[in-house]
Every structure is written in C-alpha cells, then in structure tokens.
Design an enzyme around this catalytic site. Structure first.
Site, PDB file in Angstrom:
ATOM      1  N   GLU A 477       9.340  -9.283  -5.952  1.00  0.00           N
ATOM      2  CA  GLU A 477       8.667  -8.182  -6.011  1.00  0.00           C
ATOM      3  C   GLU A 477       9.791  -7.360  -6.832  1.00  0.00           C
ATOM      4  O   GLU A 477       9.729  -7.239  -7.931  1.00  0.00           O
ATOM      5  CB  GLU A 477       8.542  -7.385  -4.474  1.00  0.00           C
ATOM      6  CG  GLU A 477       7.187  -6.502  -5.094  1.00  0.00           C
ATOM      7  CD  GLU A 477       6.377  -6.008  -3.698  1.00  0.00           C
ATOM      8  OE1 GLU A 477       6.613  -7.015  -2.825  1.00  0.00           O
ATOM      9  OE2 GLU A 477       5.708  -5.462  -3.812  1.00  0.00           O
ATOM     10  N   GLU A 739      11.752  -2.076   5.681  1.00  0.00           N
ATOM     11  CA  GLU A 739      10.329  -1.562   4.979  1.00  0.00           C
ATOM     12  C   GLU A 739       9.488  -1.237   6.092  1.00  0.00           C
ATOM     13  O   GLU A 739       8.501  -0.359   5.981  1.00  0.00           O
ATOM     14  CB  GLU A 739       9.823  -2.742   4.337  1.00  0.00           C
ATOM     15  CG  GLU A 739       8.526  -2.472   3.711  1.00  0.00           C
ATOM     16  CD  GLU A 739       7.882  -3.975   2.997  1.00  0.00           C
ATOM     17  OE1 GLU A 739       8.534  -5.180   3.290  1.00  0.00           O
ATOM     18  OE2 GLU A 739       7.132  -3.997   2.136  1.00  0.00           O
TER      19      GLU A 739
HETATM   20  C1  BGC Z   1       5.928  -2.614  -1.800  1.00  0.00           C
HETATM   21  C2  BGC Z   1       5.833  -1.037  -1.242  1.00  0.00           C
HETATM   22  C3  BGC Z   1       4.676  -0.361  -2.270  1.00  0.00           C
HETATM   23  C4  BGC Z   1       3.678  -1.117  -1.708  1.00  0.00           C
HETATM   24  C5  BGC Z   1       2.360  -0.589  -2.163  1.00  0.00           C
HETATM   25  C6  BGC Z   1       4.720  -3.116  -1.219  1.00  0.00           C
HETATM   26  O1  BGC Z   1       4.674  -4.620  -1.403  1.00  0.00           O
HETATM   27  O2  BGC Z   1       7.109  -3.156  -1.280  1.00  0.00           O
HETATM   28  O3  BGC Z   1       7.051  -0.526  -1.058  1.00  0.00           O
HETATM   29  O4  BGC Z   1       4.889   0.836  -2.168  1.00  0.00           O
HETATM   30  O5  BGC Z   1       3.539  -2.664  -1.888  1.00  0.00           O
HETATM   31  O6  BGC Z   1       1.547  -0.523  -1.139  1.00  0.00           O
END
Ligand code: BGC
Length: 892
Positions: A477, A739
């Site tokens: 990501e 997270e």
């Molecule tokens: C990210 C988040 C992001 C989100 C959106 C995720 O996969 O890691 O931090 O804001 O997606 O919903």
C-alpha cells in the site's frame, strides 16, 4: 532548524567578548538587536534549484531585550557574494521597509534567471528604531525555469546508463539538473552525487515530474569525466532519465552535456527492483569503473530515446528522502537451521546494510517484517502481497557490503537465509530512510506513558514521510491516503518542519483535482476512489488551512483558492438539502461505528467554513459572506437531521458523533451541556474511560473534551493503558503506532506502522504544553500559552521552533504552587493563562523576583509583563511581548 544551536554559539561568543572587552561588548550585546538568523527561502535553507519566480523569505529575530519586535527590514539580494559583502544588492535592495513582516516576505527585485545563484542577507530595526547588523549571507539557486532550457532527451533502454565528456579547462561552476523516473542515482567520476535516495519524490507523473539541481563544480575535472546513472522503476513502473550538466570553464566558455541516445546503456547488477517486492542485486554483474572515465563501454548498447512522462518538470523543493540514521540490531536468533532472524529493536522504514564474505554466487535473501511468531520465525501475514525481499548474490573474494537503492521496507525483523557461514550482529545495520524533515518540536512530560506515546508518534510520522505522507510503510500500500494525511498534519507541523513538504503535497492534490472539482482518496491516485470520501478529500482545504495557521502561508491560500472553491462547489452538487451524505469509510477503524453520512455532512460543513475563512483572509468579502451563510445553513440542516433534542445526541450518539459536533461547533445554543454530558458519560460510564472512535473521531474527541473544560478526561484517555488506547500499544511493546486499536497479528488490515492515531500529538503540544495560536492569529504572531494542568501531571516541557522562532512552555505543579517558564520569539507576543487550583483563594504570582499579581490584583510591572482581566474560572492572565519569562504562582 539551527536557531538553538546558533543561539548557543552566539551566547558563547558574547561570553567570550565579555571577558575580553568587558565594557564595550556588554553595552552592544545587551541592548542592540542581534543579526537575524535562520534565513529561509521558500522554507528551505540555502535551497539549490528552486523554480518559484517570486520566492518568499523568512528570518528569525534575536534580541536581548524583552518585548521586542521588528518595525522595519532591509533585504539585499545580489548575484555576487562579494557585492553583498559591500552591502549592495545588485538584484534587489528592498530599502528600509517599514513592516513587521519577518516571514513570507516576497522577493520583489529584478527577474530571477535560470541557473543563477543569488546571495542574500537581511537586517532589521527594532521597536526603538535601532538597526541590527546584517545577517550572515544565505543563498538560493534557481533551477531551469522553462521547458526550452532543457536541451536533453529522455532516455532509457537499460537500468544503467553512462557517458563521458572532456573538459578542456578547469571548472569554475557546474550544475546538474536531473530527474529519472521511477528512481535514479546519479554518479560522477565514481561517486554518488548528493545524499538523496529514492529520488525524485512520487508525483502524478502525467501532471508533474520533479527534478533536482546539484552543485557538481567540485565533482568535475579538467580532462575526461564520466557520468553514470542507475535507474529504478519506483512508482513509475518503467525507467526514463533526463539530465543536463551545465559547466562554466575558467576561460569563460559554457558547455552543456545532456542525456541523448548517444549515451551508452547496459543492465547493471540490479536484476529486479520494486517498491513492494524488494531488490535483487547480482554483484557478479558489476562492471567496476563504469562510472569513471576511461571505462571501455564498446560492448554496451546505445541508450534509447524513450517517451517522456506527460507531466511538466518542476523543481523538487522539499527535504529529499535520505538515509537519516543507522541502527544496530538488538538481537539475533537462529530459529531453524540456516534461518537467522534479527530484531532491530525498532520498527522503522528503510533497509538493511549487509556485510558479508563468502563464495562467488552465494545468494543471501533478506525478508522484512514487523512481526514474528512465537517460534521466532518471521510473520509476514500483515504484509499482504508485497514480497519485501532483497536478494544479494556475492561476487566472491573479500568483504562485500550491500544496500539496496530502489526499494524500501517497513520492518523491525529481518530474516536472513543463505548467509555463507554464521552471521553476527555486525553483519547487518538498519538504515533508517524517510524524507529528511528537520525536527522542530519537543514534548516531555512527568508522566512516562506520554513520553512513550510521543516517541511512537515521532517514529510513525517520520517513517510515513516518503515525498508524500503515506498511510503505512510495509505492506502493498504505502499510499498518500488523504484521511490519514489531514488528521496528522497539525501534529506533524508541530513535531517537524513540514512547510516545504506540505507545499509540495498540496500541489500534488491540486494536480489531481478533476475539472468538476473532485479530488481522490489517495494522492497520487492509485488506491481508493475519486471522488474521495468527504472525510478524506477534506485534506485539501484542511492542509491549506493548517499551512495558513502554522506558517502564515497566504500564498497557498491564494494559489489554491479556486481549487478549494471548486472542491466545495463539487460537494455542493452532491449534497441534498445541505446534507452531504455519501461516504465510503467514515470514522474508519472505529470500535463503535458512527454513520458515515453524519461524518460526511460534518466535513462538508467544515470545508465550507474553511473556504469562508480563506476568502476572508484573502479579502474576498462577497465569497466570505456567501460561504459563511452556506455554512450556517448546513449547520441548521445537520441539526435538523442528526440532532435529537430528547436525548441530546448527534447521530447515533457515539463518541465520534458528539465529539465532532462539539469540536466543529455544530451544536446550537443551549445544547452544549447536554451533548457534552452525553459524551463524558459515554466515555466514563459506558466504556470505563476508553475511546471508541476511529481515526477520524479521535482528533475531535481530544479537542472537544478540552473545549468543554474536560482536559482531565482527555488526559485520562491519553494515559489509559488497557484496550483501546495508545498506552495499550505501548504496553504490548509497540515501537510505532498501529492501524487498529486492537492487537492483531494475522492476515488482513493491521499494519503496525500507521501514524493516523498519532493526531493526538497536536493535543500534547496545545493542551498539555499549552502552546496555542491566539484566536484568528497565524504563524505564531500572537500566541496563547494555556496549559491544562490536570490530575497527577507534575510537569510538562514543550517547545516548537515555529517560523518566527522558538516558542516554549514548561510548567511544574506541586500542591500550592505552579511554575511556568515561557519563551516567546522576538516579533511575537503572548497571552499567558495561568490556571489556579479551585481551592486557592489567595494567590500571589511572581515573575522572576518581582510580584506581578497579589491580593486579587495585578501589580504594574515595567518589564514587559502586564496583567489582563481574568476571563474565566479565575484564571490569571498576563500579556507579554517577546522574551523568556519565569512565573511562579503560590496560593492557598
Ligand atoms: C489505509 C488507511 C486508509 C484507508 C481508507 C487503508 O487501507 O491503510 O489508512 O485511510 O485504507 O479507508
């Protein structure tokens, strides 16, 4: 920033002079304004290769007296440092300008020329009209200002490219202008040029490609020279190079050497490279001397002309990504035969420097993870599809040292396989890599858990700065998710010098805005949707607004005003009866869900408010009016739709819903008590003093509690150590923020390095440290020091090196006494709000050794401290100008 260090130096110097020449120097040193320090051009110190035609200057003022300010300045800009030494600005002499501006001062001289170096200095006049000496000389260099000046061609065809050229004379001055997408490494005569890695920063290449400028005068020599460039794919997924080296020779001639199909090309030892998957390097394919003159490249192919990226070329004007630190592993284990696992002791972004000796062809494989299993093997489940693997194949012979160039990882553990012999702790080093933004903030509290959280925030923030603010640094990501970006922007601006970085990011956002005004969830847009979730897209107005507040950056408002208006107007087309309800993520990763429609509606309101504020700041009265009215209508509609007068709740009454309403002032008259009561009851009674918000809600929660006078409860949440809390992460051994509030180690979405919950960092500075902007003030011109002295917190020491200089606030609290040490930079003033304890009826306040408040009355002072009418709850309020103050309150 170097203010502090410079101050030390200045003090030492003054100390020395005092000994040597007692009388004269005391008079000079103690009274007169000192030369301005910390000169910045476009937020950068001595930037190389800028392409702003009216760059902005700032400087920090020093003065031994209290209550000092600038009444006038003079800036000199010259093309030659010798001329400047004689106090002549052949390019711009501003003359004595009657102005208090010491930041955001626009260049206003002759047009600046491509490739030219400029030298500048500044002096100022203080309140009494005394002039300071001129500052030391600073400089800035222009990049190439128009596309026509780039004479080279985009080339590729392999990942290693080289050329040679002859210089008939000694070199007087040389500049290399270069970009190579995805990533490049420039080498001249056998050495890497510059400290940047993973350059250029990731942009929307169809819109913009960033180039860098290097002073290569000393790299080049009379006679034969060689230029070698290695190319990586980065986020571009292909390879293309554009370079131009402009040389001035001793005989006055100018020469340009540029990329063209005449260059030679050959794939080098990097056999594969990918941001997510890692790098493979076969040292047997090295061609020693390829980047030095005299190398035989007869068997190399010709480089190929390749299609240029579609975007325009822009100067990269922010701190580049660099190797900023090198750490030693703390442990090494051998969980299976042939498998070695290092524990770096810190989750971080970067890579490993490997040191190895062994037979030719031996392959060492390194895999990077944040977690390990109980059996000591690495756990890569949360890395998802990223391979995160670097492979090094030995050339054989002596000791070999390898570090990758075109990948990075987020990791604490490294699994090593295929190591010839037995590795030791010294076989690897953690190379910490991220955008090299200077640290500007410091926060230390008597409560250990807060310092541990601060450390987590620090690490998580830095390891998520890679030219753009990223969500995470490890899995497949690492995107510029806009929601994550805006919730942490204020925290980042306090902890680090982010001005240049966000200037670039805001331009990135502007670049991806569609003609209808939409922005995307991620910038550059690779993940997520366009239009963005409104709670993500709000990064556009909010980061502009924070730039205005923290740095007084009017230009970012000017340049983006149309964009912001378009964005708001786009949202307006999506709203019905003033309610914007579409939403994808809402209060993401919450423990208790809040309706996304409420979150979107609230951000629409906030965006309109920010736009109205921007219009007001720019003197666009009609727009300011119209958007304030619209905000009022939205607020009414939100109340009608989401507020239940019977229960006193917004939406479903979650912490997020009520906290957002309170923090954004969505509540109408008379509702505050009811909503606030619901919020605190929910925290204390329903959740045993725990948060239930996601990462959107948490920022509002801490601020809202402080606003309603319950900073003590916010403090309880900040120091909580059971799930869900920051302290829980600390108690589980986290070294970066997670997270999710919960600890998960399995597959799916549970990165262990997400900075978004780190938004609490701005609350540390503002609420606990007490460092605030005064209402409607920007750039720390008017400051409010108002610490929340709560519960068992005995002391806090906070400081921020702001654009105007260092603001610091340190306090201690013991029964019956509060001390506050405050520093306010020259050219700023502050209101100091000293809380007193409820039981205290008789209070005395001293500043230094003078009584300034006694028997309920202010005592007139003569040293820059004046009293003010106590505004609330018996707080004692002083107004001060610049200087260092030491207040002591005693009471009973
Ligand atoms: C990210 C988040 C992001 C989100 C959106 C995720 O996969 O890691 O931090 O804001 O997606 O919903």
């Amino acid at each position: 920033m170097h203010t502090l260090r410079n101050k030390w130096r200045a003090n030492l110097l003054v100390g020395f002079l005092v000994c040597a020449l007692p009388v004269a120097s005391i008079a000079l040193g103690a009274e007169g304004p000192e030369p301005p320090e910390n000169l910045r051009c476009e937020y950068l110190s001595n930037p190389m290769g800028i392409d702003v035609v009216r760059p902005r200057f700032s400087w920090v003022l020093e003065h031994p007296a209290r209550g000092e300010s600038q009444t006038a300045y003079q800036v000199l800009v010259s093309t030659r440092s010798e001329t400047l030494k004689q106090d002549q600005g052949d390019q711009w002499d501003s003359g004595k300008v009657a102005s208090g501006d010491s930041t955001q001062v626009e260049y206003n001289g002759k047009p600046l020329a491509s490739g030219q170096s400029y030298y500048w200095k500044v002096k100022y006049w203080d309140k009494e009209g005394n002039a300071s000496p001129f500052s030391e000389t600073a400089r800035f260099d222009m990049g190439l200002l128009s596309r026509d000046e780039w004479k080279g061609q985009w080339i590729g065809g392999a990942n290693q490219l080289r050329t040679e050229f002859q210089l008939p004379e000694a070199v007087v001055r040389a500049r290399a202008y270069i970009t190579g997408v995805g990533y490049y490494e420039l080498r001249i005569n056998g050495e890497k040029v510059g400290r940047s890695v993973l350059d250029p920063a990731w942009t929307t290449y169809d819109k913009r490609v960033l180039y860098s400028t290097y002073d290569v005068t000393r790299r080049l020599q009379r006679g034969a020279n060689a230029v070698g460039v290695m190319l990586g794919q980065g986020w571009y997924s292909s390879r293309a190079l554009l370079v131009q080296i402009d040389v001035e020779l001793a005989d006055g001639k100018s020469l340009s050497f540029v990329s063209s199909p005449k260059w030679k090309a050959k794939n080098g030892p990097i056999t594969s490279d990918s941001v997510y998957n890692g790098e493979s390097y076969d040292a047997r394919l090295e061609t020693p001397g390829w980047d030095r003159p005299g190398f035989d490249d007869a068997l190399w192919a010709a480089a190929q002309a390749v299609e240029a990226p579609k975007g325009i070329l822009s100067a990269q004007m922010m701190p580049s990504i660099q190797v900023v630190d090198t750490l030693t592993p703390v442990a090494l284990s051998n969980p299976q035969p042939g498998v070695y696992v290092y524990d770096m002791g810190q989750n971080a972004s970067g890579w490993v420097r490997l040191q190895v000796k062994g037979p030719r062809g031996a392959a060492v494989t390194m895999t990077f993870t944040e977690l390990i299993y109980d059996n000591g093997m690495i756990n890569r489940e949360n890395i998802r599809n990223a391979k995160v693997r670097d492979v090094y194949i030995l050339r054989g012979g002596g000791m070999e040292i390898y570090e990758p160039r075109f990948t990075y990882h987020g990791f604490r553990y490294v699994e090593v396989r295929g190591f010839p012999g037995t590795p030791s702790l010294d076989s690897v080093r953690l190379r910490v890599v991220h955008s090299a933004v200077p640290t500007t903030g410091s926060f230390v509290a008597s409560k250990q858990i807060l310092n541990q959280i601060q450390k987590l925030i620090h690490w998580s923030q830095l390891t998520n700065l890679f030219g753009i603010p990223t969500d995470c640094d490890q899995r497949d990501e690492r995107q510029g998710w806009m929601g994550d970006a805006h919730v942490t922007a204020e925290e980042a601006m306090m902890n680090f010098d982010m001005a240049a970085f966000y200037t670039n990011f805001v331009r990135d956002i502007h670049d991806i805005q569609s003609p209808e005004g939409m922005v995307s969830d991620t910038v550059p847009h690779r993940y997520g949707s366009a239009p963005s979730d409104p709670a993500w897209g709000t990064a556009y107005p909010l980061i502009c607004w924070y730039m205005w507040q923290q740095y007084g950056d009017r230009r970012i408002l000017e340049e983006n005003y149309d964009g912001l208006k378009k964005y708001v107007e786009y949202l307006r087309t999506r709203a019905s009866e003033n309610i914007l309800s579409y939403s994808y993520y809402g209060d993401w990763v919450a423990v208790e869900k809040t309706p996304g429609g409420f979150v979107s509606a609230a951000y629409y309101y906030d965006d309109v408010r920010v736009l109205a504020g921007a219009a007001k700041a720019l003197g666009k009265a009609a727009d300011a009016d119209a958007y304030s009215q619209l905000a009022g209508q939205i607020k009414e509609s939100i109340n009608r739709k989401f507020y239940d007068a019977a229960t006193g709740n917004f939406a479903n009454g979650t912490q997020t819903a009520n906290a957002m309403a309170l923090n954004m002032d969505l509540d109408g008259k008379g509702q505050r008590g009811h909503v606030a009561g619901n919020l605190t009851n929910d925290i204390v009674y329903r959740h045993d003093t725990h948060v239930t918000t996601g990462f959107i809600g948490i920022k509002h929660l801490m601020e809202a509690l402080t606003k309603i006078g319950r900073a003590d409860l916010a403090y309880d949440l900040a120091t909580q150590t059971t799930y869900p809390s920051w302290g829980y992460m600390v108690s589980r051994g986290a070294t970066t923020l997670w997270e999710l509030w919960q600890e998960k180690t399995g597959p799916s979405m549970n990165s262990h390095d997400h900075v978004m919950f780190g938004s609490v960092g701005s609350w540390f500075y503002r609420a606990l440290g007490g460092i605030n902007l005064e209402q409607d003030s920007v750039g720390y011109a008017h400051i409010r020091i108002e610490p929340q002295i709560v519960r068992d917190l005995a002391s806090v020491s906070a400081s921020i090196e702001t654009i105007r200089g260092t603001v610091s606030s340190s306090w201690t609290h013991a029964p019956g006494s509060i001390t506050m040490n405050v520093s306010i930079p020259v050219n700023s003033d502050a209101r100091i709000v000293m809380p007193r304890e409820d039981y205290m009826t008789e209070v005395t306040v001293r500043e230094g050794d003078r009584v300034v408040f006694d028997k309920g009355q202010y005592v007139a002072g003569d040293a820059g401290v004046s009293g003010a009418t106590a505004e609330k709850n018996g707080d004692i309020i002083f107004t001060v100008g610049s200087g260092n103050y030491s207040f002591q309150l005693t009471g009973q």
